[in-house]
Design an enzyme around this catalytic site. Sequence first.
Site, short mmCIF file in Angstrom:
data_model
loop_
_atom_site.label_atom_id
_atom_site.label_comp_id
_atom_site.label_asym_id
_atom_site.label_seq_id
_atom_site.Cartn_x
_atom_site.Cartn_y
_atom_site.Cartn_z
CB CYS A 1 -0.67 7.09 -3.72
SG CYS A 1 1.24 6.53 -3.66
CE1 TYR B 1 1.04 -0.23 4.84
CE2 TYR B 1 0.28 1.89 4.15
CZ TYR B 1 0.63 1.15 5.13
OH TYR B 1 1.06 1.30 5.67
CB CYS B 2 1.17 3.69 -2.08
SG CYS B 2 0.42 4.01 -2.96
NE ARG B 3 2.97 9.93 -0.34
CZ ARG B 3 4.36 10.53 -1.58
NH1 ARG B 3 3.66 11.26 -2.46
NH2 ARG B 3 4.83 10.76 -0.99
#
Lengths: 221, 221
Positions: free
Chosen positions: A183, A177-179
């Site tokens: 993202c 996962y990221c932002r």
Amino acid sequence: MNGRKLKNLLYEQVARIGKAVSSPKRLEFIEVLSQGEKSVEQLAVATDISVKLASAHLKGLKAARLVEGRREGKNVYYRVVDAQVAEMWVMLRALAEGRLLELQAAMKEMVSHPGELAPMGGKELLAQAKRGDVIVIDVRPEIEYQTAHLPHARSIPLAELKARLGEIPKGKPVVAYCRGPFCLMAIEAVGLLAKKGIKAARLEDGVAEWRARGLPLANDR
Amino acid sequence: MNGRKLKNLLYEQVARIGKAVSSPKRLEFIEVLSQGEKSVEQLAVATDISVKLASAHLKGLKAARLVEGRREGKNVYYRVVDAQVAEMWVMLRALAEGRLLELQAAMKEMVSHPGELAPMGGKELLAQAKRGDVIVIDVRPEIEYQTAHLPHARSIPLAELKARLGEIPKGKPVVAYCRGPFCLMAIEAVGLLAKKGIKAARLEDGVAEWRARGLPLANDR
DNA sequence: CATACGATCTAATATTCGTTGGAATGATTG
DNA sequence: CAATCATTCCAACGAATATTAGATCGTATG
């Protein structure tokens, strides 16, 4: 009856918040700042605009009390004033996704990347991560991981992923996962992992979405 | 890397929602429409602008898919697309109240009317209303009451309140509500009741706020 | 103290938005 | 079909906003 004047005043004040979130770049600022504080230049680079323009936009956001700045030496670091602001961003995005077909189309194009599995749901993922059945990796810059991250997630920034593949236990599926949904980092990470023969899926949520759902976070400040 | 282009596209879409809520009049439209559908002219009158301008603003809201129109004979009736829109309005207002001092000042001026008691909280009020310890009256136009109203509330539109004072049981405190914190009708109603010697308090919430809190409504469509 | 650097301010321009008046459209009524 | 009413479309103006360039300010460093 001066009720009209008063009403105008009230709605104008709320509209100030609306104006602040009526520009794409300012929205992107809010999302990035939701991950932790950033300097003006960092923001300008992250959103691909000039420092001057970034400063101007930040002025607008500051006027609406959505962000605040803190000077440290030569740099001024901005952050969202509180979690409510990040929540608003999540809500606005959800609202937009729900009703704007153009956005749905763009999202579709974005997630139609090779080597991707179906995204998983919140609590289920939490349970699996706790048991160690899946490896959750946070591919944002490490500083953002330190500010807040998902429980049982380990930090492997996208830039270092290639070199640190060895840290990932073999034979277990990976969730990156990221932002958040907009993202691109987690998508790239999943693509890279898949190319190396590692089963990987993307979690659309970032910490802001996670928090907005009332799910727990680690190292939350 | 065409990630930037895609991102720009995504944020632009969300910004469309932001633009739609960046004008005081459009926000007022959303609040009024959250009470039930209204024709263009009704909206224009309610918000004190020309019909043409109202139509233009509605066009903007429609483009962002926040409202939709339905033609019935000569009139076009607009409504919010779904409850999520009203929720956004409640959230935006809460956000604004929390951080804009000017708004707090204006609110203060607004509620500093004679003959007013302290506002009450949600579940407590519900219980008292159910037992009949307080009389809850909805002073909005009756059509809005019919669309959705608070449990155990009776409809007495502000315009008819003076003539229908007899309907209010004597000796019991009255709680009046209208469209929400920015609406002046309940304040006027409380003033009128107080002048007649009836103990009355204003509930700031309207149905949108009530719903956003997860509290039950009657006759909800 | 001079210099370098990040950030902001000011001024100027291009673009967008709010607003208004006049014309056009859709639907009802006589 | 003519007349009327509610709404929308179109064109135009002024106000507000986004963006850029140049000047300025605050802080750290030599």
